[in-house]
Every structure is written in C-alpha cells, then in structure tokens.
Design a protein around this motif. Structure first.
Motif, mmCIF file in Angstrom:
data_model
loop_
_atom_site.group_PDB
_atom_site.id
_atom_site.type_symbol
_atom_site.label_atom_id
_atom_site.label_comp_id
_atom_site.label_asym_id
_atom_site.label_seq_id
_atom_site.Cartn_x
_atom_site.Cartn_y
_atom_site.Cartn_z
ATOM 1 N N PRO A 69 4.856 -6.285 -10.710
ATOM 2 C CA PRO A 69 5.381 -5.503 -9.460
ATOM 3 C C PRO A 69 6.386 -6.149 -9.038
ATOM 4 O O PRO A 69 6.905 -7.505 -9.123
ATOM 5 C CB PRO A 69 4.195 -5.705 -8.527
ATOM 6 N N PRO A 71 8.561 -6.504 -5.048
ATOM 7 C CA PRO A 71 8.158 -6.603 -3.886
ATOM 8 C C PRO A 71 8.154 -5.234 -2.961
ATOM 9 O O PRO A 71 9.054 -4.345 -3.681
ATOM 10 C CB PRO A 71 9.080 -7.531 -2.819
ATOM 11 N N SER A 72 7.147 -4.703 -2.302
ATOM 12 C CA SER A 72 6.986 -3.291 -1.878
ATOM 13 C C SER A 72 8.296 -3.098 -0.970
ATOM 14 O O SER A 72 8.562 -1.664 -1.240
ATOM 15 C CB SER A 72 5.682 -3.235 -1.005
ATOM 16 N N TYR A 73 9.187 -3.689 -0.426
ATOM 17 C CA TYR A 73 10.070 -3.355 0.235
ATOM 18 C C TYR A 73 11.314 -2.756 -0.713
ATOM 19 O O TYR A 73 12.157 -2.003 -0.305
ATOM 20 C CB TYR A 73 10.672 -4.479 1.084
ATOM 21 N N TRP A 74 11.213 -2.920 -2.057
ATOM 22 C CA TRP A 74 12.112 -2.441 -3.058
ATOM 23 C C TRP A 74 11.845 -0.912 -3.298
ATOM 24 O O TRP A 74 12.436 -0.309 -4.030
ATOM 25 C CB TRP A 74 12.136 -3.305 -4.501
ATOM 26 N N HIS A 76 8.747 2.048 -4.145
ATOM 27 C CA HIS A 76 7.215 2.306 -4.959
ATOM 28 C C HIS A 76 7.261 1.715 -6.347
ATOM 29 O O HIS A 76 7.889 1.916 -7.448
ATOM 30 C CB HIS A 76 7.118 3.775 -5.051
ATOM 31 N N ASN A 77 6.211 0.934 -6.523
ATOM 32 C CA ASN A 77 5.912 0.305 -7.892
ATOM 33 C C ASN A 77 5.372 1.395 -8.722
ATOM 34 O O ASN A 77 4.355 1.953 -8.421
ATOM 35 C CB ASN A 77 5.075 -1.024 -8.026
ATOM 36 N N ALA A 85 -1.887 -2.551 -7.962
ATOM 37 C CA ALA A 85 -1.345 -3.481 -7.080
ATOM 38 C C ALA A 85 -2.378 -4.730 -6.855
ATOM 39 O O ALA A 85 -1.979 -5.834 -6.651
ATOM 40 C CB ALA A 85 -0.960 -2.978 -5.731
ATOM 41 N N HIS A 90 0.806 -11.117 -5.022
ATOM 42 C CA HIS A 90 2.231 -10.597 -4.510
ATOM 43 C C HIS A 90 2.774 -11.813 -3.556
ATOM 44 O O HIS A 90 4.015 -11.558 -3.133
ATOM 45 C CB HIS A 90 2.029 -9.327 -3.556
#
Length: 602
Positions: A69, A71-74, A76-77, A85, A90
């Motif tokens: 993955p 980072p979530s701020y980039w 949706h994975n 997830a 992470h």
C-alpha cells in the motif's frame, strides 16, 4: 524549505521502480531524489498516486512491479491478490541489512505484518536502529539511514535458527502471485495463508488462547515472530504436532460430554473463524483425531461434522453396547467397572457418569460372557473349596463379573480369565525331601486369618516357587511346594505380623538349643503367654526384649573373637544364669553389664 506546486510532468528526477519494490518505499525514493524530506511533502504538490505515476511517466508494467500500500492520504489503495489493509504494516519500517547492501530499496514483502524474516538470507528483519535503538517510521525520505547517522545496511543481523519460519515465509511470499502449498497441505492463496497464520499461530503446545481473534501489535516484530514460530512448528510435522496441541487441550480440560466445550477456542477457530472450504483439511484432521482419541461418543447433534464422521465414529454408549451384544446393561456396566475392557468416562455437572465403549471391544464383551462360570465351577477348576474362592473374591484377587454382594444377583458370575490368573507355572524339576500341595496345606496346616491371601501373594510374587515334574500351568490348589520352604515362609509371615510362636520356634530364631530356651522360660528370662494355641507361646515383642536385654557367653565371645573360658575368667560381671548359677546349660549376662566390661576384657 519552500514547497511550490508541482506540474504533473515537471518532476526533475524520475527514479524507476524495482521489481517487487514496496510502493511506500518507491515514494520515499522519489521524494529523496527530488529534494523532499518526506512523501507527504511530495503529496502536497501531486495529491494522488496516479499523479505521481504520470509525473514519473510510469508505464502500466512498471506500476505493476510495485507491491504493497501507499499512505492513505495519497488516495484509495487498490489491494491486489485478495489482500487487505489489515495485512500490511503502515507505520514502521522493516529491513534486511544484507538485502540493502545488494540494492538500496525496500522490498514489498517486508510490508506484510507477518513477514519477520528474510526469505533470501534466512535472517531476522530489523525494525530498530542498531546504534540508538529507536524504531524507524515509514514517513521519511532517507530510508537507508537513521537520524542518528547509522546506516541500516551496516547493522548487525541475527541468523534465524528456526528453518520452519523461513519455509513458511517463503511459502507466504510465493502465494502472493499464485496458490502454493507445503508438503501434505492443500494450496492456499496469500490471503488464506495470512488468515491461517493469524488464527492457528496463536496456539502452541504450552498456550491456547481463550478467545482467539485478531491480534493486536502484529506490526511489531516480536509479536509476528511468535505467530510465525508457532505456525512453523505446527505445520513442520503435520498432522503430528496438530495432534499434540489437541491432546494438550483435551488433557487440560476436565472430561466433558461436549466436544465443542472441551476444545473451546480451537473448535471455534476450525468451524467459525476458518469456516471457508479451503480450510477443510483442518477440520478433516480434527475429526480424524476425534475418531482415534475422543473417549466419548459423536452423536447426530454434532451437525458441524461431516455425516460420515458421525456415522463411522467407533465409540458407542453403554446402552448401545448392550443392544449390540445382547447382554444386559447391568452386566455391561459391571464389566466396565471391573476394567475388563477399556472405556471412556465423562462426569456430567449433574453427577451422572456417561460411559462409552469402542466398537472393537464389543466382541470382547461377548467372549467374556461366553467364558464365564459359576462359583462352583471356579472352585473345581482351582481345586479349592468354595469357601476359599469366596475368600479370594472378598480380598479382591478375583473380581466377579456379577456378584451377590454388589449386583444383588441370584448367582455369582466369574470370568474365566480371572480364574486363569491363579494358575502357576512350576520351576524346573528338582528333588525335594518332602513336597505338599496347596490343597493339603490348607486342609492340615490350620492357616490363620489372612495367611491364605499371603500365600497367594507369595506365589504371585515368586517368593514361593512351585516344584513339579511338569512345566505347564497348574491350578492354585494343585500347586506343589517344597514343604520345608513353605514352613519357613509361614513361620516368617507369622513372625512379621507379631503372631505368637512356640518355644521350639523361638529357639530356632535365637539360634539356641531347645533345652536352653526351655530353661530360660522356666527362670522367667524369656516371657511366655497362653493363648488359644496349645502350650506356652512366645510373642515377637518378648523375643525382641530378651535379645535386647540378655546375651549369651558364646555370642559375646564370638563378638570379641575370644574363647568363652578366657572371656569368663576376664569378666568381672557375674552371669545371671549358667551351670554354676542355676544349673542351666549356658551362661547368660545382661547386655548392659558386659558392654561396660568390654574395654577391660580387651
């Protein structure tokens, strides 16, 4: 530093991803190459991972080389291979120093929470600085060096001494791209392997969780290593080690009628948490274990089991055993209580006991009943009176299948095997001065209470050895004994239990002539009593008191290795009995007197 907005095609340095590189690790390299301190600073300009790919001119093939993955701020994975997830780490970084020496990039498999060893170099991964000991977070650009200046590639590493953990890790990594299996196990996908490890890895030979579920802190190496170690040990010798865990759980739990309650958390894992079809091999092995080792019955109430498991389970209840053998339930119950056949016993909270029998023992029940006899037949076979057989029953040497005492039956019922235990094999033929059978011994020797049982015990323990011309087993009543050895044995038994003895027997134990002992009795030195037996009787305590109080001149001389006449002249202590004292045949002294004179005599 001043951060300005980035045009999607204006990144000055465009690193290329390495096959299998961690997505977050690639973003860290991109940020470092373009002068950013963290991937978050790079995100301020680009906002999405797709924008990064466009800014770097990554092809679809290059993008597919990345694993794990971002980072979530980039954004949706899009997790591949069925992973989620929760399967990834992470926040904290892990690395293999040997791998970093070969190529300075983070491998994608290191991002998996349960990946704690390097499958290439067989060493434990690191997550702390080798110099300052601080954990290394992923939100950074310089991934190969700590803020203290230590280089991660130069860190000291520890070889893992558990090959099974390395094999599990290699299998897990291979399953990311295709289903793989260990020997004797079915093929599983990466997501299925992770579920298997997460749940069954909590069990070991020494620990079984009360409430298995998702485990906290699996992002920490020690926690992940514990799970991998347990699953490696479990699968390294499958299914033997699985049986070890099941046996441990079954042994720790008090006997219960319910399989679900007995195996508790393990049952829940197998039939609820890992209920998918890919884990059917676990349930199959569990049910095979029950087939072999479960001491209770498996009834139709166990709906989670396969129908054939219930139908083929080898144990039946006491009532079912009685129906199948045609024997009354009370008789079957007594056969089990007598431990003539093995059985399983479960104590219910209500106090009721539930017994089960293996189907293979049903034929044994029939054979026992076919070989039973009444007490008269047993007496004839043993060549003993019926009263002696009753003594054997009362003492527990013979355990009847049915007895008037316990079962309120109209007759005794004795298994032939019980009677055959009282057949004895004679020793090699030898000449004896006088022989006697046990039957004649019982008739003419007037044994006292308990002496018949002691005789049987002595024969069983070979303290009395039969003598005969034949070597075939002989019934108890027909056993032939050396009469002299039997009399010595009986005298010793009576002496040990403190029974009275005749004066002649006392003389033998004192190693004195009979006339000398009779003189001692007449002078009151050896105390006697009168009981139900004829003549004066000597008690064991009296004999021991005499030996402790008096000593003969002959015995005292032997202890000094001197002639009796020389000792008599040297002693300054007068004897209390002797030829010149009272006309008796031997001199006797008080032990307390001669002990004080011993030094002067020497």
């Amino acid at each position: 530093m001043m951060i300005c907005e980035i045009n999607s095609h204006s990144l000055p340095v465009r690193p290329r991803p390495v096959q299998g590189e961690a997505t977050i690790g690639f973003l860290m390299r991109v940020a470092l190459a373009n002068g950013y301190e963290t991937p978050r600073q790079l995100w301020i300009g680009l906002r999405t991972f797709d924008a990064v790919c466009k800014a770097l001119c990554l092809s679809a093939e290059e993008e597919n080389t990345l694993f794990g993955p971002f980072p979530s701020y980039w954004g949706h994975n899009d997790f591949k291979y069925g992973l989620t997830a929760a399967d990834f780490n992470h926040s904290l970084m892990r690395w293999c120093p040997l791998c970093l020496r070969e190529s300075a990039h983070l491998r994608g498999q290191w991002m998996l929470k349960l990946c704690c060893v390097c499958s290439r170099h067989s060493i434990r991964l690191l997550d702390r600085c080798p110099i300052c000991g601080s954990t290394q977070r992923l939100e950074r650009a310089n991934f190969d060096r700590c803020i203290c200046g230590a280089w991660f590639a130069n860190a000291q590493y520890v070889d893992t001494d558990v090959e099974s953990v390395v094999r599990i890790t290699q299998t897990l990594e291979a399953s990311i791209f295709d289903k793989v299996a260990l020997p004797s196990l079915p093929s599983l996908s990466a997501q299925e392997w992770l579920r298997l490890i997460s749940y069954l890895g909590q069990f070991s030979e020494t620990f079984q969780p009360a409430k298995p579920g998702k485990i906290a802190n699996t992002h920490q190496l020690d926690t992940a290593m514990s799970l991998m170690f347990n699953i490696g040990w479990l699968l390294d010798s499958w299914p033997e080690n699985f049986h070890v865990i099941l046996e441990t759980i079954q042994r720790k739990e008090a006997a219960k009628l319910s399989i679900r309650r007995t195996f508790g958390s393990m049952y829940r894992v197998l039939y609820v948490d890992l209920a998918e079809g890919c884990f059917q091999f676990l349930r199959d092995e569990f049910e095979r274990y029950l087939h072999e080792y479960w001491r209770g019955v498996v009834s139709k109430r166990n709906k989670a089991f396969k129908p054939e498991t219930v139908a083929t389970h080898p144990r039946v209840t006491l009532k079912q055993a009685a129906q199948k053998t045609g024997v009354a339930p009370a008789i079957v119950s007594h056969i089990m209580q007598s431990e003539l056949i093995p059985y399983g016993l479960v104590d219910l909270p209500s106090g009721r006991k539930v017994r089960s029998i293996h189907k293979s023992n049903l034929a044994q029940i029939k054979a026992l009943m076919n070989g039973c006899m009444a007490i008269g037949e047993a007496a004839t076979l043993l060549a003993l009176p019926e009263c002696r057989v009753r003594e054997l029953i009362s003492s527990g040497i013979i355990t009847p299948l049915i007895s008037r005492v316990h079962d309120k039956s109209a007759a005794w019922l004795i298994a032939k095997q019980q009677v055959q235990r009282l057949f004895f094999t004679s020793s090699e033929p030898r000449n004896v001065f006088s022989a006697i059978t046990v039957r004649r011994l019982l008739k003419y020797w007037h044994l006292r209470d308990g002496e018949f049982m002691a005789l049987v015990q002595a024969l069983s323990e070979s303290r009395l050895v039969p003598v005969a011309l034949q070597s075939t087993p002989v019934s108890l009543g027909n056993v032939t004994l050396d009469e002299q050895e039997a009399r010595k044995w009986l005298e010793e038994v009576r002496f040990q239990v403190g029974s009275s003895m005749s004066v002649d027997e006392a003389a033998k134990r004192l190693c004195l002539k009979q006339q000398v002992v009779y003189d001692l009795v007449r002078r009151g030195l050896l105390v006697t009593i009168e009981d139900k037996l004829p003549g004066r009787r000597v008690m064991r305590t009296s004999l021991e008191d005499f030996q402790a109080t008096y000593i003969s001149l002959a015995e005292f001389s032997r202890s000094l290795q001197r002639a009796p006449r020389w000792v008599l002249k040297k002693l300054h202590v007068p004897p209390i009995s002797g030829p010149l004292i009272d006309g008796s045949r031997q001199y006797f002294f008080r032990r307390s007197d001669v002990c004080s004179e011993a030094l002067r005599v020497d």
